[in-house]
Design a protein around this motif. Structure first.
Motif, PDB file in Angstrom:
ATOM      1  N   THR A   1       2.156   6.606  -5.912  1.00 12.02           N
ATOM      2  CA  THR A   1       1.753   7.960  -5.713  1.00 12.02           C
ATOM      3  C   THR A   1       2.040   8.942  -7.037  1.00 12.02           C
ATOM      4  O   THR A   1       3.126   8.886  -7.464  1.00 12.02           O
ATOM      5  CB  THR A   1       2.799   8.588  -4.392  1.00 12.02           C
TER       6      THR A   1
ATOM      7  N   LYS B   1       4.686   7.458   1.714  1.00  6.58           N
ATOM      8  CA  LYS B   1       4.976   6.372   2.475  1.00  6.58           C
ATOM      9  C   LYS B   1       4.412   5.057   1.936  1.00  6.58           C
ATOM     10  O   LYS B   1       3.535   4.933   0.777  1.00  6.58           O
ATOM     11  CB  LYS B   1       3.748   6.468   3.564  1.00  6.58           C
ATOM     12  N   CYS B   2       4.953   3.912   2.214  1.00 10.26           N
ATOM     13  CA  CYS B   2       4.811   2.710   1.515  1.00 10.26           C
ATOM     14  C   CYS B   2       4.519   1.625   2.940  1.00 10.26           C
ATOM     15  O   CYS B   2       5.611   1.599   3.723  1.00 10.26           O
ATOM     16  CB  CYS B   2       5.780   2.362   0.572  1.00 10.26           C
TER      17      CYS B   2
ATOM     18  N   THR C   1       0.830  -1.089  -0.165  1.00 12.61           N
ATOM     19  CA  THR C   1      -0.051  -0.115  -0.049  1.00 12.61           C
ATOM     20  C   THR C   1       0.783   1.277  -0.068  1.00 12.61           C
ATOM     21  O   THR C   1       2.195   1.142   0.585  1.00 12.61           O
ATOM     22  CB  THR C   1      -1.057   0.146   1.463  1.00 12.61           C
ATOM     23  N   GLN C   2       0.208   2.291  -0.614  1.00 13.85           N
ATOM     24  CA  GLN C   2       1.175   3.570  -0.895  1.00 13.85           C
ATOM     25  C   GLN C   2       0.053   4.664  -0.515  1.00 13.85           C
ATOM     26  O   GLN C   2      -1.091   4.743  -0.922  1.00 13.85           O
ATOM     27  CB  GLN C   2       1.797   3.728  -2.081  1.00 13.85           C
ATOM     28  N   THR C   3       0.669   5.715   0.244  1.00 15.08           N
ATOM     29  CA  THR C   3      -0.109   7.068   0.512  1.00 15.08           C
ATOM     30  C   THR C   3       0.844   8.135   0.364  1.00 15.08           C
ATOM     31  O   THR C   3       1.864   8.088   0.986  1.00 15.08           O
ATOM     32  CB  THR C   3      -0.731   6.763   2.111  1.00 15.08           C
ATOM     33  N   PRO C   4       0.283   9.277  -0.019  1.00 15.31           N
ATOM     34  CA  PRO C   4      -1.037   9.249  -0.657  1.00 15.31           C
ATOM     35  C   PRO C   4      -1.106   8.691  -2.041  1.00 15.31           C
ATOM     36  O   PRO C   4      -0.113   8.456  -2.718  1.00 15.31           O
ATOM     37  CB  PRO C   4      -1.322  10.989  -0.608  1.00 15.31           C
ATOM     38  N   LYS C   5      -2.248   8.870  -2.726  1.00 15.33           N
ATOM     39  CA  LYS C   5      -2.505   8.486  -4.074  1.00 15.33           C
ATOM     40  C   LYS C   5      -1.971   9.723  -4.963  1.00 15.33           C
ATOM     41  O   LYS C   5      -1.198   9.309  -5.943  1.00 15.33           O
ATOM     42  CB  LYS C   5      -4.008   8.068  -4.462  1.00 15.33           C
TER      43      LYS C   5
END
Lengths: 113, 114
Positions: free
Chosen positions: A108, A22-23, A5-9
């Motif tokens: 992202t 972030k990952c 998962t990664q943030t933000p998109k």
């Protein structure tokens, strides 16, 4: 859990801003990667962390600063970026012994204005 | 110097037929070859890999063939489905310490028509 998962998109930032990508992965993978992908081009490797230590830096400018706080998390700190740094930033992970099979997050989309 | 080449930027196939995606490489030190599929606005999804000591690997509808003497690999998708429409990247990696680094081709856009 077979996801990265990664943030933000999406992220829009000015050239003087400081931001972080972030990952996260919970597959027990011991290697994590940052890639950069420009439109209609293949992904380009930026950094590799193995067992939470930086093992490869593909001559990336210092305005990109990676960090691996623990085996599940990988950050990319951004500071004083240029418009040409606008791209899709992909995180990936792999298990020990099969590092050629890398599992990517959704990325992202970064725009530098 | 492009070490992994996908010479067809796009390919269009009818649903139910075979899709064949091709890839050539120049570096004889590559040990593993992989295919990734990428939808717009998503990260690449690992599909299938093959070691340089094998000439074929099969996983469901996907088969990868490796011809080391010709430095050529191909991905066969049978039967093709509309959901297979995506960009397909061929990638290669070395062995040992250079295992981490994937060298990607530029990708082939596959369109499967209903």
């Amino acid at each position: 859990d077979t996801e990265v998962t990664q943030t933000p998109k999406h992220l829009v930032m000015g050239m003087t801003n400081k931001k972080s990508l972030k990952c996260e992965q919970h597959m027990g993978h011991r290697a994590m990667y940052w890639y950069k992908q420009k439109a209609k081009k293949p992904p380009e490797l930026m950094f590799v962390y193995s067992y939470e230590k930086l093992s490869i830096n593909e001559s990336v400018p210092s305005r990109f600063s990676p960090e691996c706080p623990n085996s599940s998390l990988l950050n990319l700190h951004l500071h004083a970026l240029q418009p040409e740094d606008s791209a899709l930033y992909l995180c990936a992970s792999s298990q020990q012994g099969r590092d050629y099979e890398q599992y990517f997050g959704p990325g992202t989309r970064l725009t530098v204005t | 110097d492009q070490q992994v080449k996908q010479n067809s930027p796009s390919l269009s196939v009818q649903e139910g037929r075979i899709s064949i995606l091709n890839c050539d490489y120049t570096n004889s030190m590559f040990d593993y070859f992989l295919w990734y599929k990428k939808y717009p606005a998503e990260g690449p999804t690992f599909l299938i890999s093959i070691s340089s000591i094998k000439d074929k690997n099969e996983d469901g509808r996907f088969t990868v063939f490796l011809n080391k003497s010709a430095k050529h690999l191909s991905l066969h998708i049978v039967p093709s489905q509309p959901g297979d429409s995506a960009v397909y990247f061929c990638a290669a990696s070395g062995s040992g310490g250079s295992n981490y680094k994937l060298t990607f081709g530029k990708g082939t856009l596959l369109t499967v028509n209903p």
